[in-house]
Design a protein around this motif. Sequence first.
Motif, mmCIF file in Angstrom:
data_model
loop_
_atom_site.group_PDB
_atom_site.id
_atom_site.type_symbol
_atom_site.label_atom_id
_atom_site.label_comp_id
_atom_site.label_asym_id
_atom_site.label_seq_id
_atom_site.Cartn_x
_atom_site.Cartn_y
_atom_site.Cartn_z
ATOM 1 N N PRO B 26 11.645 2.215 11.161
ATOM 2 C CA PRO B 26 11.653 1.015 12.008
ATOM 3 C C PRO B 26 10.333 0.242 12.030
ATOM 4 O O PRO B 26 10.324 -0.933 12.382
ATOM 5 C CB PRO B 26 11.981 1.574 13.406
ATOM 6 N N VAL B 27 9.220 0.886 11.678
ATOM 7 C CA VAL B 27 7.938 0.170 11.778
ATOM 8 C C VAL B 27 7.319 -0.107 10.399
ATOM 9 O O VAL B 27 6.156 -0.489 10.303
ATOM 10 C CB VAL B 27 6.915 0.947 12.653
ATOM 11 N N ASN B 28 8.104 0.083 9.338
ATOM 12 C CA ASN B 28 7.471 -0.016 8.010
ATOM 13 C C ASN B 28 6.973 -1.419 7.678
ATOM 14 O O ASN B 28 5.925 -1.570 7.054
ATOM 15 C CB ASN B 28 8.377 0.545 6.905
ATOM 16 N N ARG B 29 7.698 -2.430 8.093
ATOM 17 C CA ARG B 29 7.242 -3.795 7.792
ATOM 18 C C ARG B 29 5.986 -4.141 8.594
ATOM 19 O O ARG B 29 5.080 -4.793 8.092
ATOM 20 C CB ARG B 29 8.348 -4.807 8.091
ATOM 21 N N GLN B 30 5.956 -3.704 9.835
ATOM 22 C CA GLN B 30 4.767 -3.938 10.662
ATOM 23 C C GLN B 30 3.546 -3.268 10.023
ATOM 24 O O GLN B 30 2.463 -3.864 9.911
ATOM 25 C CB GLN B 30 4.997 -3.381 12.073
ATOM 26 N N ALA B 31 3.741 -2.032 9.586
ATOM 27 C CA ALA B 31 2.632 -1.293 8.978
ATOM 28 C C ALA B 31 2.170 -1.949 7.685
ATOM 29 O O ALA B 31 0.973 -1.964 7.374
ATOM 30 C CB ALA B 31 3.061 0.144 8.706
ATOM 31 N N GLU B 32 3.113 -2.502 6.946
ATOM 32 C CA GLU B 32 2.737 -3.180 5.706
ATOM 33 C C GLU B 32 1.886 -4.408 6.009
ATOM 34 O O GLU B 32 0.864 -4.646 5.368
ATOM 35 C CB GLU B 32 3.979 -3.574 4.911
ATOM 36 N N ARG B 33 2.311 -5.173 6.995
ATOM 37 C CA ARG B 33 1.542 -6.374 7.361
ATOM 38 C C ARG B 33 0.145 -6.004 7.832
ATOM 39 O O ARG B 33 -0.833 -6.665 7.498
ATOM 40 C CB ARG B 33 2.265 -7.143 8.479
ATOM 41 N N GLU B 34 0.067 -4.938 8.629
ATOM 42 C CA GLU B 34 -1.218 -4.552 9.219
ATOM 43 C C GLU B 34 -2.032 -3.653 8.292
ATOM 44 O O GLU B 34 -3.163 -3.276 8.612
ATOM 45 C CB GLU B 34 -0.974 -3.852 10.560
ATOM 46 N N PRO B 37 -0.829 2.359 9.513
ATOM 47 C CA PRO B 37 0.150 2.716 10.543
ATOM 48 C C PRO B 37 -0.313 2.292 11.939
ATOM 49 O O PRO B 37 -1.516 2.356 12.227
ATOM 50 C CB PRO B 37 0.246 4.237 10.456
ATOM 51 N N PRO B 38 0.623 1.909 12.805
ATOM 52 C CA PRO B 38 0.255 1.622 14.194
ATOM 53 C C PRO B 38 -0.357 2.878 14.832
ATOM 54 O O PRO B 38 0.053 4.003 14.511
ATOM 55 C CB PRO B 38 1.590 1.271 14.857
ATOM 56 N N GLU B 39 -1.306 2.699 15.715
ATOM 57 C CA GLU B 39 -1.993 3.833 16.315
ATOM 58 C C GLU B 39 -1.014 4.761 17.042
ATOM 59 O O GLU B 39 -1.135 5.993 16.998
ATOM 60 C CB GLU B 39 -3.068 3.328 17.296
ATOM 61 N N ALA B 40 -0.027 4.143 17.698
ATOM 62 C CA ALA B 40 0.956 4.953 18.432
ATOM 63 C C ALA B 40 1.726 5.870 17.484
ATOM 64 O O ALA B 40 2.077 7.001 17.838
ATOM 65 C CB ALA B 40 1.927 4.038 19.188
ATOM 66 N N LEU B 41 1.949 5.366 16.283
ATOM 67 C CA LEU B 41 2.678 6.171 15.305
ATOM 68 C C LEU B 41 1.842 7.374 14.875
ATOM 69 O O LEU B 41 2.364 8.485 14.731
ATOM 70 C CB LEU B 41 3.027 5.311 14.083
ATOM 71 N N ARG B 42 0.556 7.162 14.690
ATOM 72 C CA ARG B 42 -0.318 8.277 14.332
ATOM 73 C C ARG B 42 -0.257 9.382 15.396
ATOM 74 O O ARG B 42 -0.215 10.574 15.082
ATOM 75 C CB ARG B 42 -1.763 7.795 14.183
ATOM 76 N N ASP B 79 9.582 5.971 4.555
ATOM 77 C CA ASP B 79 8.738 4.879 4.070
ATOM 78 C C ASP B 79 7.547 5.466 3.307
ATOM 79 O O ASP B 79 6.733 6.206 3.888
ATOM 80 C CB ASP B 79 8.220 4.001 5.197
ATOM 81 N N PRO B 80 7.407 5.145 2.043
ATOM 82 C CA PRO B 80 6.339 5.745 1.227
ATOM 83 C C PRO B 80 4.933 5.384 1.693
ATOM 84 O O PRO B 80 4.031 6.239 1.680
ATOM 85 C CB PRO B 80 6.614 5.183 -0.174
ATOM 86 N N GLY B 81 4.723 4.138 2.080
ATOM 87 C CA GLY B 81 3.389 3.723 2.506
ATOM 88 C C GLY B 81 2.940 4.488 3.736
ATOM 89 O O GLY B 81 1.796 4.967 3.816
ATOM 90 N N LEU B 82 3.836 4.614 4.693
ATOM 91 C CA LEU B 82 3.483 5.343 5.915
ATOM 92 C C LEU B 82 3.334 6.836 5.637
ATOM 93 O O LEU B 82 2.458 7.498 6.208
ATOM 94 C CB LEU B 82 4.548 5.098 6.989
ATOM 95 N N ALA B 83 4.184 7.358 4.768
ATOM 96 C CA ALA B 83 4.053 8.777 4.407
ATOM 97 C C ALA B 83 2.695 9.028 3.775
ATOM 98 O O ALA B 83 2.032 10.039 4.063
ATOM 99 C CB ALA B 83 5.165 9.165 3.434
ATOM 100 N N ALA B 84 2.258 8.106 2.921
ATOM 101 C CA ALA B 84 0.956 8.248 2.271
ATOM 102 C C ALA B 84 -0.162 8.264 3.303
ATOM 103 O O ALA B 84 -1.074 9.097 3.250
ATOM 104 C CB ALA B 84 0.744 7.104 1.280
ATOM 105 N N ALA B 85 -0.083 7.338 4.236
ATOM 106 C CA ALA B 85 -1.148 7.224 5.238
ATOM 107 C C ALA B 85 -1.182 8.432 6.162
ATOM 108 O O ALA B 85 -2.244 9.005 6.427
ATOM 109 C CB ALA B 85 -0.939 5.952 6.049
#
Lengths: 395, 323
Positions: B26-34, B37-42, B79-85
């Motif tokens: 649900p937050v992958n597009r937000q994370a891509e723009r920013e 990852p959003p701090e809350a997600l971490r 989401d690969p980008g978030l998984a990487a982070a």
Amino acid sequence: MRQVRDFLHHFAKTEIRPISRQADQAHEVPMAFLTKVKALGISMEPIPRSVGGAGEGVGEEVDRKRVRQTNRIAVVAAEEMAWGDAAVIITLPGPGLGGPPVAATGTAEQKERLFSVFTAPEPKWGAYALTEPEAGSDAAGIQMTAAKTKGGYILNGTKTFITNGARAEWIVTFATVDRTLGRSGQRAFIVERGQAGLEPGRIFDKLGLRASETSEFSLVDAFVPEHNLLGGEAYYQERQAKGFRVAMATFDSTRPLVAAMAVGIARAALEEARERLTQNGALSLATPLAGATRARLGQMAVDLAMARALVLRAAAMADAQQPNAKMASMSKAFSGQVAMAICRQAMDLVGSVGALGDSLLEKWYRDIKVFDIFEGTGQIQRIVISRRLFEEAGA
Amino acid sequence: MEEGQDELLASVLELARDFAEGTLRPVNRQAEREMGPPEALRKDFAKTGLDTVALTEPSGAGLGAAGLFAVTKTLAEGDPGLAAALMAPAWLDHLGAIGGQEVAALVLDPVWQAPSAGAQVMALARSQAGRALYLAPDGAALGPIRVGGSAQPVGLAAAGLACLEVGETDSLPGTSDAPALWREAVLWPISLMLGAGQAALAAAIGYALTRKAFGQPLSAYQGVSFPLADAATWLEAAEALTERALFLHGSGNADAHEAMLQALLASRQASFKAGDESVQTLGGAGFVSEFPVELWFRDAVAAGALTGQTDHYTLLLSRGVVS
């Protein structure tokens, strides 16, 4: 032809390429550039001389053998301009994909009225709306309805993935007068800017070609007058069961153009990879990988040449007024996939830095994918090709 | 994997799957723009304990590189980008422990092994400032590294990748066992590639089953279903190769390096094929950001690009074949 190529290459190199990255990031082409292009009279589609346009555009209209060469010039121009930036040239002012159906089937009054829009000093656009949320490659299955009423038609439905749709002065819009009639029930209408019942939709974010505007719109009980039925009632009465041909005939002329643009992008990627590899010494014979790298570049160049040859053959057939549907599809199917492979390999050869945002290689990699999708997906091209093959074999 | 670890891994992966589907996607597009990852997600991720999968008990699950690979791949299916982070710190800790070096940048592009001034690579470089892992030969004379800003890579933007640039002087530390370290480090991009490919393929299959053309679902057409079947086959083959390479690596087999090279090349090809065919199946819908398939397609190729030019690995493999 050589002069046309040289002139447009210079234009692409000095005017288009420098704004490529900026336009991609901003998701729009700078208006100052579009105004300048308009003033120079450069358009991707011909504006008839009868309405004050430049006719078939740059170059001689016939070759040394006195054969029309406008289609060949168009594909050469498309390759050179796409070498600069494909999204930018798709955004150049003009009738766009709406031009060919108007030129092919419009009445004299419609051609005069619709093309004269583009003789204004400021940039203006036309557009073409066939795809719907539930009917893309299956163009015969469009659901937008056109109900006959006094003095015109009432149109209802949604169109999507419209290039320059939100800025267009008019849009060639396909709808059906009777869904049970299939293709023969389809009609092409002109929907004009400000049309009552025209509801703008989203402008899409995309994988590539981000500077090009791609939008959707809906028509809700929109009254379209009879004089905006493309070709008029007589056209369809004379050609029973051929309403859909208006849509398909457009593709026979535009698919080689799209294929040429794919060739232009792939050439840009190949040249960029070669330059970077030369600079970093990767092509030096002292480098262990030089042989493999050179071989790959060589194969990429061969593939590119094959794609260009198909494009030129499809365009030459059109110039000779020979049926070119199969060749147009072959050029589109082959160029789309070869160009995709070349862009991918160019990025791979350069290494991870090629995937970074300050390299145009990553942009071309994103841009090229849609060339295997729009104007008929690769799958659709193969259906067209195989059907023609079977027909030619007497099936 | 030791007795009982299979069950443990299965339960860990179930947790990872839930997190991938319900929280990452649900937050992958937000994370891509920013570009991160959003701090809350971490914070939410830290509560799952998934980043401790490789640590020995009682601090973690004790599943080592195999656990890291499986968890990262499963998260990447969300989401690969978030998984990487999110998994980067765990990878860097794990690799740092093996390599005995400080870790701040995970560099896999072979260009980095013999860089000239001005050479650039894309790397994971901002998640653990002050620690560094360099996959460079012992004693290599490398210049100081300049970490450029996040350069909007073609994909994996949510991972916060950066551009590293070699300067003129100084040197970087080498590693005591670079090939062994590489074999584990490369599992990171492989897991992202396979996860991205799997995510794209699943979306394309769902689309093909529901979208109709010419009166039938797309899945009824061989022109659509065969390429998807091919893509699924390629992904399975690449994953199987990777697991075999992991096994050989874990058992100290002399063929482990060649197997991992094969796994890397297979994963690059398979994930590209899956992404390409998936976008193609969706057609125009695959090209626009209304659907995440275009994002995963970009992520797959970015993860592959992290490892540099494929010819480098083909050359290494060919040497083994010839000899």
